[in-house]
Design an enzyme around this catalytic site. Structure first.
Site, short mmCIF file in Angstrom:
data_model
loop_
_atom_site.label_atom_id
_atom_site.label_comp_id
_atom_site.label_asym_id
_atom_site.label_seq_id
_atom_site.Cartn_x
_atom_site.Cartn_y
_atom_site.Cartn_z
N LYS A 186 0.86 -1.19 0.00
CA LYS A 186 0.00 0.00 0.00
C LYS A 186 0.89 1.23 0.00
O LYS A 186 2.00 1.19 0.54
CB LYS A 186 -0.88 0.03 1.26
CG LYS A 186 -2.10 0.91 1.12
CD LYS A 186 -3.25 0.14 0.50
CE LYS A 186 -4.45 0.98 0.23
NZ LYS A 186 -5.60 0.14 -0.15
N ASP A 233 -7.04 4.32 -4.47
CA ASP A 233 -7.69 4.16 -3.17
C ASP A 233 -8.30 5.54 -2.88
O ASP A 233 -8.55 6.31 -3.82
CB ASP A 233 -6.67 3.72 -2.10
CG ASP A 233 -7.33 3.24 -0.81
OD1 ASP A 233 -7.81 2.09 -0.76
OD2 ASP A 233 -7.41 4.02 0.18
P1 NDP Z 1 -12.96 7.80 -2.68
O1 NDP Z 1 -11.88 8.77 -2.53
O2 NDP Z 1 -13.59 7.60 -4.01
O3 NDP Z 1 -14.13 8.12 -1.65
C1 NDP Z 1 -13.87 8.16 -0.29
C2 NDP Z 1 -15.14 8.53 0.45
O4 NDP Z 1 -14.94 8.31 1.84
C3 NDP Z 1 -15.51 9.99 0.30
O5 NDP Z 1 -16.89 10.11 0.36
C4 NDP Z 1 -14.83 10.63 1.49
O6 NDP Z 1 -15.39 11.82 1.92
C5 NDP Z 1 -15.02 9.56 2.54
N1 NDP Z 1 -13.94 9.66 3.52
C6 NDP Z 1 -12.62 9.52 3.29
N2 NDP Z 1 -11.92 9.73 4.40
C7 NDP Z 1 -12.83 10.03 5.35
C8 NDP Z 1 -12.72 10.35 6.72
N3 NDP Z 1 -11.53 10.41 7.33
N4 NDP Z 1 -13.87 10.57 7.39
C9 NDP Z 1 -15.09 10.50 6.77
N5 NDP Z 1 -15.23 10.22 5.47
C10 NDP Z 1 -14.14 9.98 4.78
O7 NDP Z 1 -12.37 6.41 -2.12
P2 NDP Z 1 -12.87 4.93 -2.38
O8 NDP Z 1 -14.35 4.89 -2.55
O9 NDP Z 1 -12.03 4.34 -3.41
O10 NDP Z 1 -12.48 4.23 -0.99
C11 NDP Z 1 -13.38 4.12 0.11
C12 NDP Z 1 -12.94 2.98 1.01
O11 NDP Z 1 -12.90 1.76 0.26
C13 NDP Z 1 -11.53 3.13 1.61
O12 NDP Z 1 -11.52 2.54 2.89
C14 NDP Z 1 -10.67 2.28 0.67
O13 NDP Z 1 -9.49 1.84 1.30
C15 NDP Z 1 -11.63 1.14 0.40
N6 NDP Z 1 -11.34 0.35 -0.80
C16 NDP Z 1 -11.25 0.94 -2.02
C17 NDP Z 1 -11.00 0.16 -3.14
C18 NDP Z 1 -11.01 0.73 -4.52
O14 NDP Z 1 -10.92 -0.06 -5.47
N7 NDP Z 1 -11.13 2.04 -4.71
C19 NDP Z 1 -10.77 -1.28 -3.02
C20 NDP Z 1 -10.98 -1.82 -1.69
C21 NDP Z 1 -11.22 -1.00 -0.64
P3 NDP Z 1 -14.54 13.18 1.80
O15 NDP Z 1 -14.62 13.53 0.36
O16 NDP Z 1 -15.24 14.15 2.70
O17 NDP Z 1 -13.14 12.88 2.25
O1 2IT Z 2 -7.85 -1.63 -0.74
C1 2IT Z 2 -7.80 -2.11 -1.89
O2 2IT Z 2 -7.96 -3.31 -2.10
C2 2IT Z 2 -7.59 -1.18 -3.01
N1 2IT Z 2 -7.53 0.02 -2.79
C3 2IT Z 2 -7.44 -1.71 -4.40
C4 2IT Z 2 -6.04 -2.21 -4.61
C5 2IT Z 2 -5.70 -2.63 -6.02
O3 2IT Z 2 -4.52 -2.94 -6.21
O4 2IT Z 2 -6.56 -2.66 -6.90
#
Ligand code: NDP
Ligand code: 2IT
Length: 452
Positions: A130, A170
């Site tokens: 990561k 992420d």
């Molecule tokens: P995005 O940046 O697209 O969206 C993140 C969302 O979470 C936003 O709405 C943001 O709000 C909110 N957020 C982030 N930090 C905080 C915080 N500290 N407190 C409250 N709200 C928060 O990210 P993703 O949708 O890609 O990721 C969301 C989650 O999913 C994370 O935990 C990530 O690790 C996990 N994930 C993502 C993957 C992917 O493929 N993208 C794969 C597997 C897991 P704001 O704009 O106000 O910060």
């Molecule tokens: O938390 C996760 O699994 C991700 N942000 C996606 C990682 C990836 O390599 O696609």
């Protein structure tokens, strides 16, 4: 035999705390896994002798670097960047890059540790890593984001490679940022390889990678419900977050006949009693990806909905299922109790470690259907793994094939959780199942290598 071979669980956790001062998220993630693994390895001498858990909880390396960039007013800004390469026993390091002011070494170490088990669960050959930075993309111009991404890659490129370490997106890193970083990697190395995933379709990206995490988390939810003879038709869902994972989880719940009541961001949550239907989800996607706006703007557009500000979280809204999709530790013990009390029957974690350790224990004790992130949100990295395969073979698979593979992989993870998590009373402890199944694959590879 070395004296430290058989330390008990509290002593092991004490050691993790001492070796990682000021890193609470990392200690939390290790503790959650260790609680299950200690049971599993109680009678397995080799895992103790070779200190497997201790070794997985010590990253192969942590790379920390300075990232300088110039903002639009000509000021020089300095951020910190990291790449944590946790374990490459079953494949190249693989995992996302996060840009958010809350990023610390502890956060990235916990994410790289979790990723190691998650990637093993997918059945694909990927190790765990990561990276990220405390850079805050909010309010930055596209040019500022581009300059930051280029500067970040000016150091990162030395440490990654299609067979070494393959980052992706992420929080705060989506298609735009991956494009900037891939462009800079290509320029620095003069190589066009599958060194990042989540790329645009024009330059080696895979169909359904964008949708895969949210869709996968809902497929996993559906598998848990099916196991109880149920489905999502007519069920109400509470979702946190409003980014990539949250919007695609909402989309899939709508497609499967459920009704989504909430979305959120760090400022608060919106509640729409009519349901956040597909046209509304599309509006939110546009708000987030194009206008880069805030979720509070939803209530101006859709009458009858409410915004609860001050950083409020949605867990008090009565629902059948909950899908946390924002960030770590966004659902605490009290909120978990509230969900259970209000009749929530299933929780599927789209985010990584959204539930505190106390909350995890509440869900486990209540014996609701509870899928931890490392199982439920593995669909994203799984399709990243498929993107790597397509890049290596220099081909692109069709959407139907990828959709089928994603469902197949999520069902496979569900089966592995059932295999290792079924309790004597028939209840499935998905946390335990995921921890043990993920651990076993990595641990057995490590045993094969001896002490390295
Ligand atoms: P995005 O940046 O697209 O969206 C993140 C969302 O979470 C936003 O709405 C943001 O709000 C909110 N957020 C982030 N930090 C905080 C915080 N500290 N407190 C409250 N709200 C928060 O990210 P993703 O949708 O890609 O990721 C969301 C989650 O999913 C994370 O935990 C990530 O690790 C996990 N994930 C993502 C993957 C992917 O493929 N993208 C794969 C597997 C897991 P704001 O704009 O106000 O910060
Ligand atoms: O938390 C996760 O699994 C991700 N942000 C996606 C990682 C990836 O390599 O696609």
């Amino acid at each position: 035999m070395a004296v430290s071979d058989h330390v008990d669980l509290p002593t092991f956790i004490d050691g993790v705390k001492k070796r990682n001062p000021g890193q609470p998220e990392f200690v939390q993630a290790v503790q959650e896994v260790a609680e299950d693994i200690y049971d599993f390895i109680a009678d397995k001498e080799e895992y103790h002798k070779y200190q497997i858990l201790r070794r997985i909880a010590e990253p192969d390396r942590v790379i920390s670097f300075r990232v300088c960039w110039e903002d639009d007013s000509g000021n020089i800004r300095v951020q910190r960047g990291w790449r944590v390469q946790n374990n490459n026993s079953i494949g190249p390091y693989k995992g996302g890059i996060r840009f958010h002011p809350s990023v610390t070494e502890s956060v990235l170490k916990f994410l790289a540790f979790e990723q190691t088990f998650k990637n093993a669960l997918t059945g694909l050959p990927m190790g765990g890593g990561k990276g990220g930075s405390n850079f805050n993309p909010k309010g930055k111009s596209p040019n500022e984001v581009m300059r930051f991404c280029q500067s970040f890659m000016n150091e990162l490129y030395r440490h990654i490679g299609a067979d070494v370490d393959v980052p992706a997106g992420d929080i705060g890193v989506g298609g735009r940022e991956i494009g900037f970083m891939f462009g800079q990697y290509k320029r620095l190395t003069n190589e066009f390889t599958g060194v990042l995933t989540g790329k645009g379709l024009e330059y080696g990206g895979s169909l359904i990678r964008t949708e895969a995490t949210g869709y996968g988390a809902v497929y996993f939810l559906l598998e848990m419900l099916k196991n109880k003879g149920q489905d999502l038709v007519g069920k109400t869902a509470v979702i946190s977050g409003s980014g990539n994972v949250a919007t695609h989880a909402a989309e899939k719940i709508n497609q499967l006949g459920g009704k989504v009541l909430t979305l959120s961001d760090s400022e608060g949550f919106i509640y729409d009693p009519e349901g956040i239907s597909q046209d509304k989800v599309n509006w939110v996607k546009d708000l987030k990806n194009k206008k880069r706006g805030r979720i509070s703007e939803y209530v101006k557009e859709f009458k009858g909905s409410e915004f609860h500000g001050g950083g409020a979280r949605p867990w008090g809204v009565t629902c059948d299922v909950a899908v946390p999709c924002a960030t770590q530790n966004e659902l605490n013990g009290d909120e978990a109790r509230l969900l259970v009390k209000n009749g929530c029957m299933a929780v599927s974690e789209g985010a990584n470690m959204p539930t505190t350790l106390e909350g995890v224990h509440v869900f486990k004790d209540a014996k609701i259907l509870y899928a931890p992130g490392k199982a439920a949100n593995a669909g994203g990295v799984a399709v990243s793994g498929l993107e790597m395969s397509q890049n290596s073979a220099r081909i692109s698979w069709k959407e139907e094939e990828l959709q089928r593979l994603l469902v197949d992989i999520m069902q496979g993870i569900h089966s592995r959780c059932v295999e290792y998590g079924t309790q004597s009373d028939g209840h499935i402890d998905y946390v335990k199942g995921a921890n043990i199944a993920g651990f076993k694959k990595v641990a057995d590879a490590m045993l094969a290598y001896g002490v390295v």
